[in-house]
Design an enzyme around this catalytic site. Structure first.
Site, PDB file in Angstrom:
ATOM      1  N   LYS A  17     -31.637  29.169   7.843  1.00 47.24           N
ATOM      2  CA  LYS A  17     -32.028  30.078   8.940  1.00 47.24           C
ATOM      3  C   LYS A  17     -33.488  30.469   8.773  1.00 47.24           C
ATOM      4  O   LYS A  17     -34.044  30.375   7.675  1.00 47.24           O
ATOM      5  CB  LYS A  17     -31.164  31.345   8.952  1.00 47.24           C
ATOM      6  N   ASP A  52     -26.928  38.303   3.595  1.00 50.78           N
ATOM      7  CA  ASP A  52     -27.239  37.273   4.599  1.00 50.78           C
ATOM      8  C   ASP A  52     -26.069  36.336   4.881  1.00 50.78           C
ATOM      9  O   ASP A  52     -26.122  35.547   5.821  1.00 50.78           O
ATOM     10  CB  ASP A  52     -28.390  36.373   4.091  1.00 50.78           C
TER      11      ASP A  52
HETATM   12  O1  C5P Z   1     -27.183  41.405  -0.561  1.00 49.43           O
HETATM   13  P1  C5P Z   1     -27.982  40.614  -1.531  1.00 49.43           P
HETATM   14  O2  C5P Z   1     -27.267  40.450  -2.855  1.00 49.43           O
HETATM   15  O3  C5P Z   1     -28.468  39.315  -1.004  1.00 49.43           O
HETATM   16  O4  C5P Z   1     -29.278  41.458  -1.822  1.00 49.43           O
HETATM   17  C1  C5P Z   1     -30.109  41.246  -2.936  1.00 49.43           C
HETATM   18  C2  C5P Z   1     -30.965  42.475  -3.150  1.00 49.43           C
HETATM   19  O5  C5P Z   1     -31.912  42.616  -2.088  1.00 49.43           O
HETATM   20  C3  C5P Z   1     -30.200  43.790  -3.161  1.00 49.43           C
HETATM   21  O6  C5P Z   1     -29.743  44.101  -4.445  1.00 49.43           O
HETATM   22  C4  C5P Z   1     -31.243  44.768  -2.690  1.00 49.43           C
HETATM   23  O7  C5P Z   1     -32.087  45.096  -3.761  1.00 49.43           O
HETATM   24  C5  C5P Z   1     -32.069  43.966  -1.719  1.00 49.43           C
HETATM   25  N1  C5P Z   1     -31.669  44.159  -0.321  1.00 49.43           N
HETATM   26  C6  C5P Z   1     -32.031  45.335   0.318  1.00 49.43           C
HETATM   27  N2  C5P Z   1     -31.694  45.507   1.626  1.00 49.43           N
HETATM   28  C7  C5P Z   1     -31.039  44.546   2.316  1.00 49.43           C
HETATM   29  C8  C5P Z   1     -30.686  43.352   1.684  1.00 49.43           C
HETATM   30  C9  C5P Z   1     -31.015  43.178   0.365  1.00 49.43           C
HETATM   31  O8  C5P Z   1     -32.641  46.221  -0.289  1.00 49.43           O
HETATM   32  N3  C5P Z   1     -30.762  44.737   3.596  1.00 49.43           N
END
Ligand code: C5P
Length: 307
Positions: free
Chosen positions: A12, A143
């Site tokens: 994406k 995501d």
């Molecule tokens: O959800 P995911 O594990 O992909 O996110 C990785 C990191 O990115 C989270 O631990 C957070 O620190 C940050 N993040 C965030 N806000 C989001 C998505 C991710 O702060 N909307």
């Protein structure tokens, strides 16, 4: 080996990415337009008759030194979650053909995880609806839920609230990845630091209707932005600032109608209404950056194929 299933895991881009103040759980609310593209990984899955383990093999155009060990791969976590939710104890042989660079803002790991959920659900006779799969996906990463539906979507929450957009697109996308690994948590930390030090206020929520209307206009009128890009251009390392500036300038000068950074980087992209211009720019830029790929929007996810 017995019957298996082949599933595409397309990447994406974020055409637009607004980021709001960090919530108490550490995540940042976002407002984004996600667009699935016809470029990505492919995954082959078949059941292991005599084992409940996971055998994950990786190949492809991404340097294997960049690839994390199998147990840390998003595919591994997705299979374990599916096994737990379904109670299905079968083991799986999985071959990942990896083309989406890592730390690239293209959602490669998330695309793989979602594709595996869709494939296992299909092999096991569809015990779960897409809505259940989206809930599982949200446990794997912010995501991942988008990739269960694919296509074009207005995305909010921490990334897990998906509202599909039905739009006819005729533009081409030129992806240019400079080979810089950009960590998402680090990008969010930099954004928080810059905002607290400069007391910059977050921009207002634009709303679905405004963004969809823009998307329906010619790409030269798009005023989409990416909050990460502004931060990187002013506060990133010198290498990041110079690299992003150079790629975005070249894409603009080559006639791209719109340019932006995808996600937390490091992939820059140009949107071209004129496909000839896009093809010429591909020829000019190919070989000068680790990934230069001409691709097109995908209107929906590709269903797994049983072979
Ligand atoms: O959800 P995911 O594990 O992909 O996110 C990785 C990191 O990115 C989270 O631990 C957070 O620190 C940050 N993040 C965030 N806000 C989001 C998505 C991710 O702060 N909307």
């Amino acid at each position: 080996m017995g019957d298996g299933i082949r599933v595409a895991a397309p990447c994406k881009i974020n055409l637009h990415l607004g980021i709001f103040d960090r919530r108490s759980d550490g995540y940042h609310p976002i407002e984004s337009i996600f667009q699935m593209l016809d470029f990505g990984d492919t995954i082959w899955i078949e059941s292991l008759k005599k084992s409940s383990g996971i055998e994950l093999h990786m190949e492809g155009s991404v340097p294997m030194k960049d690839v994390v060990p199998p147990e840390q791969n998003s595919i591994y976590t997705a299979v374990r979650l599916f096994q737990m939710e379904s109670g299905c104890e079968s083991g799986w042989y999985i071959r990942l053909n990896k083309h989406i660079p890592l730390g690239a803002g293209l959602g490669g790991g998330s695309a793989d995880a979602a594709a595996v959920l869709l494939a296992l659900n299909q092999i096991c006779g569809k015990p779960f609806s897409d809505i259940s799969l989206e809930h599982f996906a949200a446990k794997l990463g912010s995501d991942v839920p988008f990739f269960i539906k694919g296509g074009t979507a207005y995305v909010t929450g921490r990334g897990e609230r998906i509202s599909p957009i039905s739009v006819t697109t005729s533009w081409a996308v030129l992806l240019v990845n400079p080979g810089i690994h950009s960590s998402t948590p680090e990008a969010f930390r930099l954004l928080d630091t810059v905002r607290s030090e400069t007391r910059v206020c977050t921009k207002p929520l634009l709303g679905r209707d405004v963004l969809v209307r823009l998307l329906e206009s010619h790409p030269q009128h798009w005023t989409f932005y990416n909050d990460f890009l502004e931060v990187f251009l002013k506060h990133g390392t010198l290498e990041v600032q110079q690299t992003y500036q150079a790629i975005l300038r070249e894409l603009r000068e080559a006639g791209a109608d719109f340019v932006n950074l995808s996600g937390s980087g490091s992939t820059c992209f140009g949107v071209f209404a004129d496909h000839d211009k896009a093809r010429k720019t591909l020829q000019n830029m190919k070989g000068r950056w680790p990934l230069v790929e001409l691709t097109f929007p995908l209107a929906r996810k590709v269903n797994p194929v049983v072979e």
